[in-house]
Design an enzyme around this catalytic site. Structure first.
Site, PDB file in Angstrom:
ATOM      1  N   GLU A  48     -20.913  32.001 -17.130  1.00 18.30           N
ATOM      2  CA  GLU A  48     -19.626  32.670 -16.604  1.00 18.30           C
ATOM      3  C   GLU A  48     -19.233  32.060 -15.328  1.00 18.30           C
ATOM      4  O   GLU A  48     -20.260  31.762 -14.481  1.00 18.30           O
ATOM      5  CB  GLU A  48     -19.728  34.082 -16.477  1.00 18.30           C
ATOM      6  N   LYS A 125     -11.950  37.852 -20.291  1.00 22.18           N
ATOM      7  CA  LYS A 125     -12.833  39.039 -20.191  1.00 22.18           C
ATOM      8  C   LYS A 125     -12.119  40.230 -20.167  1.00 22.18           C
ATOM      9  O   LYS A 125     -11.326  40.583 -19.233  1.00 22.18           O
ATOM     10  CB  LYS A 125     -13.795  38.882 -19.008  1.00 22.18           C
ATOM     11  N   CYS A 170     -20.273  38.013 -19.845  1.00 27.42           N
ATOM     12  CA  CYS A 170     -20.956  38.689 -19.072  1.00 27.42           C
ATOM     13  C   CYS A 170     -21.097  40.183 -19.560  1.00 27.42           C
ATOM     14  O   CYS A 170     -21.722  40.592 -20.442  1.00 27.42           O
ATOM     15  CB  CYS A 170     -20.980  38.731 -17.591  1.00 27.42           C
TER      16      CYS A 170
HETATM   17  N1  CDV Z   1     -20.445  39.604 -14.024  1.00 26.56           N
HETATM   18  C1  CDV Z   1     -20.990  40.770 -14.783  1.00 26.56           C
HETATM   19  O1  CDV Z   1     -20.112  41.253 -15.608  1.00 26.56           O
HETATM   20  N2  CDV Z   1     -21.993  41.305 -14.166  1.00 26.56           N
HETATM   21  C2  CDV Z   1     -22.305  42.668 -14.587  1.00 26.56           C
HETATM   22  C3  CDV Z   1     -23.029  43.319 -13.460  1.00 26.56           C
HETATM   23  C4  CDV Z   1     -21.935  43.851 -12.602  1.00 26.56           C
HETATM   24  C5  CDV Z   1     -24.035  44.547 -14.518  1.00 26.56           C
HETATM   25  C6  CDV Z   1     -23.366  42.528 -16.115  1.00 26.56           C
HETATM   26  O2  CDV Z   1     -22.958  43.110 -17.014  1.00 26.56           O
HETATM   27  O3  CDV Z   1     -24.261  41.722 -15.891  1.00 26.56           O
END
Ligand code: CDV
Length: 318
Positions: A48, A125, A170
């Protein structure tokens, strides 16, 4: 090994500091692309926001300063060498970046690129974590809700290289709905990149749980949806802010079949049998036979977290 197999890779990135240039990062990505291709891989998943530091950890008053983190075109002058090298070597890839649209909208985006170096599909996202307001007393911030809009493309899948790819980014990996929609759209492989701070700024959390939850959600999602998961971290300490590694390749059995051992640039590879998921799809997770959507309506009618009709017992707020 079935004849329907593809060797795939994950290209984990070590830290990218504020001072690092796009060109320097792209050179690192090209080097990992070459390593994967030399190993016989036909696809590599990168992280990401793979072109810059994880800038949502910083509050910027000046919009002009933030603007420098976004790409208004993909490919562009800085990333073209990656696309050209992919085409030369015949290897596809997943790449995450901050997107600025011609309408000045901002998304946390990934693209799926075919082995001809041409973009096959895009994902934006959906599950944006963090906050939008300035919280200067925190050790660092998580401002995705300030710097990005919620993705507007849903969870599409794309036919490429003889299989079907889905993407998420993510925090999406923690939400079962994302994978389910992708699986229902025929995904065999889900590529995802992440930047996960080791320290939870919102509540006390033993550090080992960060990695445990990271693996837990992806391993169960791979099994429950009969998919391969390619998970690629950006990790290590970016200007002193540490993010965990743990990039891995997960089979439709839910097993981790390859994982990184460093918090630096590292390529992992695996021969993925793309028919493996079919075994589960025909039996325990035969969606057409066993799913009961007439009982799942609430999932799309409500975000949850509030009292809903039909709830039984314990309805008084404590
Ligand atoms: N970049 C992200 O989405 N990070 C989140 C953190 C904040 C928990 C993740 O789910 O890894």
């Amino acid at each position: 090994m079935s004849s329907n197999s593809m060797k795939m890779a994950v290209g984990q990135l070590g830290p990218i500091h504020l001072a690092d240039s796009r060109e320097a990062v792209v050179a690192r990505l090209v080097s990992m692309l070459r390593e994967a291709a030399a190993g016989g891989c036909k696809f590599i998943a990168f992280p990401e926001l793979a072109l810059t530091t994880f800038f949502p950890r910083y509050w910027y008053d000046d919009e002009a300063e933030v603007a420098g983190f976004y790409e208004s075109e993909m490919p562009n002058a800085a990333t073209q060498p990656l696309f050209d090298e992919a085409a030369r070597l015949g290897i596809g890839f997943y790449l995450g970046y901050a997107e600025l649209t011609p309408e000045r909208r901002r998304f946390n985006t990934s693209v799926l690129v075919g082995p001809d170096g041409v973009i096959v599909g895009k994902y934006r996202k959906v599950h944006l974590p963090g906050h939008a307001d300035n919280r200067p007393t925190l050790p660092f911030q998580h401002l995705e809700k300030r710097y990005f809009e919620v993705g507007d493309l849903g969870f599409p899948t794309f036919a490429s290289q003889g299989t079907t790819f889905g993407m998420c980014i993510c925090n999406d990996r923690r939400w079962p709905e994302a994978y389910r929609v992708l699986a229902m759209r025929g995904a065999d492989v889900v590529a995802l990149g992440y930047n996960t701070p080791s320290h939870n700024i919102y509540y006390e959390e033993p550090p080992h749980l960060r990695m445990f939850h990271h693996r837990l959600v992806m391993q169960s999602a791979a099994y429950q949806n009969c998919i391969w998961v390619l998970a690629s971290a950006k990790c290590g300490a970016e200007d002193g802010f540490h993010m965990h590694g743990g990039s891995c390749i997960i089979a439709p059995s839910g097993e981790i079949v390859a994982q990184t051992s460093s918090e630096d640039d590292e390529v992992i590879q695996h021969h993925c049998d793309l028919d493996l998921g079919k075994r589960y799809r025909k039996t325990v997770f035969n969606f057409a036979r066993h799913r009961r959507p007439e009982h799942y309506g609430l999932i799309t009618e409500s975000a949850g977290g509030e009292q809903v009709a039909g709830q039984q017992g314990g309805t008084e707020p404590s």
